[in-house]
Motif scaffolding. Sequence first.
Motif, PDB file in Angstrom:
ATOM      1  N   LEU A   1       0.829  -1.205   0.000  1.00 35.95           N
ATOM      2  CA  LEU A   1       0.000   0.000   0.000  1.00 35.95           C
ATOM      3  C   LEU A   1       0.861   1.252   0.000  1.00 35.95           C
ATOM      4  O   LEU A   1       0.595   2.215  -0.730  1.00 35.95           O
ATOM      5  N   TYR A   2       1.898   1.258   0.809  1.00 38.06           N
ATOM      6  CA  TYR A   2       2.772   2.430   0.877  1.00 38.06           C
ATOM      7  C   TYR A   2       3.429   2.697  -0.469  1.00 38.06           C
ATOM      8  O   TYR A   2       3.490   3.844  -0.931  1.00 38.06           O
ATOM      9  N   GLU A   3       3.900   1.651  -1.110  1.00 37.26           N
ATOM     10  CA  GLU A   3       4.571   1.820  -2.399  1.00 37.26           C
ATOM     11  C   GLU A   3       3.616   2.292  -3.492  1.00 37.26           C
ATOM     12  O   GLU A   3       4.051   2.816  -4.512  1.00 37.26           O
ATOM     13  N   HIS A   4       2.336   2.103  -3.285  1.00 38.03           N
ATOM     14  CA  HIS A   4       1.342   2.576  -4.250  1.00 38.03           C
ATOM     15  C   HIS A   4       0.691   3.885  -3.802  1.00 38.03           C
ATOM     16  O   HIS A   4      -0.403   4.222  -4.241  1.00 38.03           O
ATOM     17  N   GLY A   5       1.380   4.602  -2.915  1.00 40.73           N
ATOM     18  CA  GLY A   5       0.977   5.967  -2.603  1.00 40.73           C
ATOM     19  C   GLY A   5       0.065   6.145  -1.423  1.00 40.73           C
ATOM     20  O   GLY A   5      -0.436   7.246  -1.194  1.00 40.73           O
ATOM     21  N   PHE A   6      -0.208   5.073  -0.651  1.00 37.93           N
ATOM     22  CA  PHE A   6      -1.088   5.206   0.497  1.00 37.93           C
ATOM     23  C   PHE A   6      -0.233   5.490   1.728  1.00 37.93           C
ATOM     24  O   PHE A   6       0.237   4.586   2.407  1.00 37.93           O
ATOM     25  N   ALA A   7      -0.016   6.771   2.008  1.00 38.68           N
ATOM     26  CA  ALA A   7       0.905   7.177   3.068  1.00 38.68           C
ATOM     27  C   ALA A   7       0.227   7.388   4.412  1.00 38.68           C
ATOM     28  O   ALA A   7       0.887   7.749   5.379  1.00 38.68           O
ATOM     29  N   GLN A   8      -1.090   7.173   4.492  1.00 38.85           N
ATOM     30  CA  GLN A   8      -1.814   7.421   5.742  1.00 38.85           C
ATOM     31  C   GLN A   8      -1.687   6.273   6.738  1.00 38.85           C
ATOM     32  O   GLN A   8      -2.152   6.392   7.860  1.00 38.85           O
ATOM     33  N   ALA A   9      -1.099   5.182   6.338  1.00 39.04           N
ATOM     34  CA  ALA A   9      -0.979   4.028   7.221  1.00 39.04           C
ATOM     35  C   ALA A   9       0.487   3.729   7.491  1.00 39.04           C
ATOM     36  O   ALA A   9       1.379   4.164   6.758  1.00 39.04           O
ATOM     37  N   CYS A  10       0.739   2.974   8.546  1.00 38.93           N
ATOM     38  CA  CYS A  10       2.111   2.613   8.879  1.00 38.93           C
ATOM     39  C   CYS A  10       2.626   1.558   7.908  1.00 38.93           C
ATOM     40  O   CYS A  10       1.859   0.916   7.192  1.00 38.93           O
ATOM     41  N   ARG A  11       3.916   1.391   7.873  1.00 39.90           N
ATOM     42  CA  ARG A  11       4.528   0.351   7.053  1.00 39.90           C
ATOM     43  C   ARG A  11       5.549  -0.394   7.900  1.00 39.90           C
ATOM     44  O   ARG A  11       6.043   0.112   8.904  1.00 39.90           O
ATOM     45  N   ALA A  12       5.881  -1.597   7.464  1.00 40.21           N
ATOM     46  CA  ALA A  12       6.754  -2.476   8.236  1.00 40.21           C
ATOM     47  C   ALA A  12       8.213  -2.239   7.870  1.00 40.21           C
ATOM     48  O   ALA A  12       8.554  -2.050   6.699  1.00 40.21           O
TER      49      ALA A  12
ATOM     50  N   MET B   1      -7.556   2.043  -0.121  1.00 35.62           N
ATOM     51  CA  MET B   1      -6.698   0.898   0.168  1.00 35.62           C
ATOM     52  C   MET B   1      -6.996  -0.265  -0.763  1.00 35.62           C
ATOM     53  O   MET B   1      -6.091  -0.892  -1.312  1.00 35.62           O
ATOM     54  N   HIS B   2      -8.282  -0.553  -0.971  1.00 40.71           N
ATOM     55  CA  HIS B   2      -8.662  -1.685  -1.806  1.00 40.71           C
ATOM     56  C   HIS B   2      -8.578  -1.371  -3.298  1.00 40.71           C
ATOM     57  O   HIS B   2      -8.808  -2.256  -4.126  1.00 40.71           O
ATOM     58  N   SER B   3      -8.229  -0.125  -3.626  1.00 32.78           N
ATOM     59  CA  SER B   3      -8.040   0.245  -5.025  1.00 32.78           C
ATOM     60  C   SER B   3      -6.579   0.120  -5.451  1.00 32.78           C
ATOM     61  O   SER B   3      -6.266   0.290  -6.632  1.00 32.78           O
ATOM     62  N   ALA B   4      -5.685  -0.162  -4.511  1.00 33.72           N
ATOM     63  CA  ALA B   4      -4.268  -0.321  -4.856  1.00 33.72           C
ATOM     64  C   ALA B   4      -4.110  -1.542  -5.757  1.00 33.72           C
ATOM     65  O   ALA B   4      -4.536  -2.637  -5.413  1.00 33.72           O
TER      66      ALA B   4
ATOM     67  N   GLU C   1      -9.613 -12.866  -4.832  1.00 34.21           N
ATOM     68  CA  GLU C   1     -10.102 -14.185  -5.225  1.00 34.21           C
ATOM     69  C   GLU C   1      -9.563 -15.298  -4.323  1.00 34.21           C
ATOM     70  O   GLU C   1     -10.184 -16.340  -4.157  1.00 34.21           O
ATOM     71  N   VAL C   2      -8.387 -15.093  -3.748  1.00 34.65           N
ATOM     72  CA  VAL C   2      -7.775 -16.133  -2.911  1.00 34.65           C
ATOM     73  C   VAL C   2      -7.669 -15.679  -1.462  1.00 34.65           C
ATOM     74  O   VAL C   2      -6.837 -16.163  -0.708  1.00 34.65           O
ATOM     75  N   GLY C   3      -8.521 -14.753  -1.073  1.00 34.82           N
ATOM     76  CA  GLY C   3      -8.580 -14.375   0.330  1.00 34.82           C
ATOM     77  C   GLY C   3      -7.699 -13.217   0.725  1.00 34.82           C
ATOM     78  O   GLY C   3      -7.504 -12.971   1.912  1.00 34.82           O
ATOM     79  N   GLY C   4      -7.138 -12.507  -0.236  1.00 32.65           N
ATOM     80  CA  GLY C   4      -6.237 -11.409   0.093  1.00 32.65           C
ATOM     81  C   GLY C   4      -6.922 -10.181   0.639  1.00 32.65           C
ATOM     82  O   GLY C   4      -6.265  -9.276   1.126  1.00 32.65           O
ATOM     83  N   ALA C   5      -8.216 -10.106   0.554  1.00 35.55           N
ATOM     84  CA  ALA C   5      -8.952  -8.957   1.095  1.00 35.55           C
ATOM     85  C   ALA C   5      -9.961  -9.455   2.121  1.00 35.55           C
ATOM     86  O   ALA C   5     -11.148  -9.184   2.046  1.00 35.55           O
TER      87      ALA C   5
ATOM     88  N   GLU D   1     -23.716  -4.049  -5.443  1.00 33.72           N
ATOM     89  CA  GLU D   1     -22.750  -2.982  -5.704  1.00 33.72           C
ATOM     90  C   GLU D   1     -21.320  -3.501  -5.603  1.00 33.72           C
ATOM     91  O   GLU D   1     -20.454  -3.130  -6.403  1.00 33.72           O
ATOM     92  N   LEU D   2     -21.062  -4.355  -4.613  1.00 31.37           N
ATOM     93  CA  LEU D   2     -19.731  -4.930  -4.457  1.00 31.37           C
ATOM     94  C   LEU D   2     -19.353  -5.762  -5.669  1.00 31.37           C
ATOM     95  O   LEU D   2     -18.241  -5.640  -6.209  1.00 31.37           O
ATOM     96  N   ARG D   3     -20.266  -6.608  -6.121  1.00 31.88           N
ATOM     97  CA  ARG D   3     -19.973  -7.457  -7.274  1.00 31.88           C
ATOM     98  C   ARG D   3     -19.708  -6.621  -8.517  1.00 31.88           C
ATOM     99  O   ARG D   3     -18.824  -6.936  -9.320  1.00 31.88           O
ATOM    100  N   SER D   4     -20.475  -5.546  -8.679  1.00 35.74           N
ATOM    101  CA  SER D   4     -20.261  -4.656  -9.826  1.00 35.74           C
ATOM    102  C   SER D   4     -18.892  -3.994  -9.760  1.00 35.74           C
ATOM    103  O   SER D   4     -18.167  -3.918 -10.761  1.00 35.74           O
ATOM    104  N   ALA D   5     -18.512  -3.546  -8.567  1.00 39.36           N
ATOM    105  CA  ALA D   5     -17.214  -2.884  -8.390  1.00 39.36           C
ATOM    106  C   ALA D   5     -16.071  -3.859  -8.654  1.00 39.36           C
ATOM    107  O   ALA D   5     -15.069  -3.505  -9.297  1.00 39.36           O
ATOM    108  N   LEU D   6     -16.206  -5.090  -8.186  1.00 37.19           N
ATOM    109  CA  LEU D   6     -15.166  -6.085  -8.411  1.00 37.19           C
ATOM    110  C   LEU D   6     -15.048  -6.421  -9.896  1.00 37.19           C
ATOM    111  O   LEU D   6     -13.945  -6.620 -10.413  1.00 37.19           O
ATOM    112  N   ALA D   7     -16.172  -6.494 -10.573  1.00 30.93           N
ATOM    113  CA  ALA D   7     -16.162  -6.778 -12.014  1.00 30.93           C
ATOM    114  C   ALA D   7     -15.458  -5.655 -12.772  1.00 30.93           C
ATOM    115  O   ALA D   7     -14.670  -5.887 -13.689  1.00 30.93           O
ATOM    116  N   GLU D   8     -15.727  -4.413 -12.365  1.00 32.17           N
ATOM    117  CA  GLU D   8     -15.093  -3.265 -13.015  1.00 32.17           C
ATOM    118  C   GLU D   8     -13.584  -3.272 -12.765  1.00 32.17           C
ATOM    119  O   GLU D   8     -12.789  -2.983 -13.669  1.00 32.17           O
TER     120      GLU D   8
END
Length: 243
Positions: free
Chosen positions: A85-96, A159-162, A191-195, A232-239
Amino acid sequence: MDKSEVDISNLSFSQISKLLVDDYGLPPPKSEQDVQKLYGGYSGSNYGVQLGEGGPKGLTKVVVKCANGYSAAEVEEMAVAMNHLYEHGFAQACRALPLVVRKTSGPTARFASTATGLPAPTMVLSFVPGEAADKVAARDGGELATEVLEAVGQCLARMHSAPLGAPPPGAAPLPGPDQASRRASTVRSFEVGGACLVAQHAKGNFLDKMHGAFPHVAGHPFVAWYETRLAELRSALAESAEL
């Protein structure tokens, strides 16, 4: 129940100092006053640590986190997701921050220390100042609750758009030493549980239970609300899959 009542792990000043120096190559705190027990979060035992002099540029405070109830492999996955997330510009959260000495944690460990004496797999995170959202939402009789929840939703959406894959060209480097070892090699898709449970929601697993295994809730207004949001979730995931 207060977080302090379920905070099951404790680290001493000497344990924290040794961990930072030996496993992460960071300067230890100067005194016990530079270590503060933090009580936010859910299952972790967290310590805010003001580093001594000589640390990486821009890194003056960190959080030492004992991940109670998690395996070292699960902690590694958490760290990879944070840094992705940090590498994709999400600076509002901590990183390891990375391990620089892996002999105590296994040759494949990159972030999680399992050094002798630690009560649980432990990682070191960058410190992000702020105030817990629930405290802000409850202030002044809850006047800010709507704004806080909207902000939380916006952050979760970002976050989920990264995207998956390598960081974009020009991505900000992660703080601390050993840059190369911390590039996220694998981040799981939904698809494999990453979210978390997104895949199970999208497949209709929970909706089936509401209609079948839990007939006593079938007529509850929540079910109708959930069906609308699920569409709405299914539509967003399809997009997102078409991007």
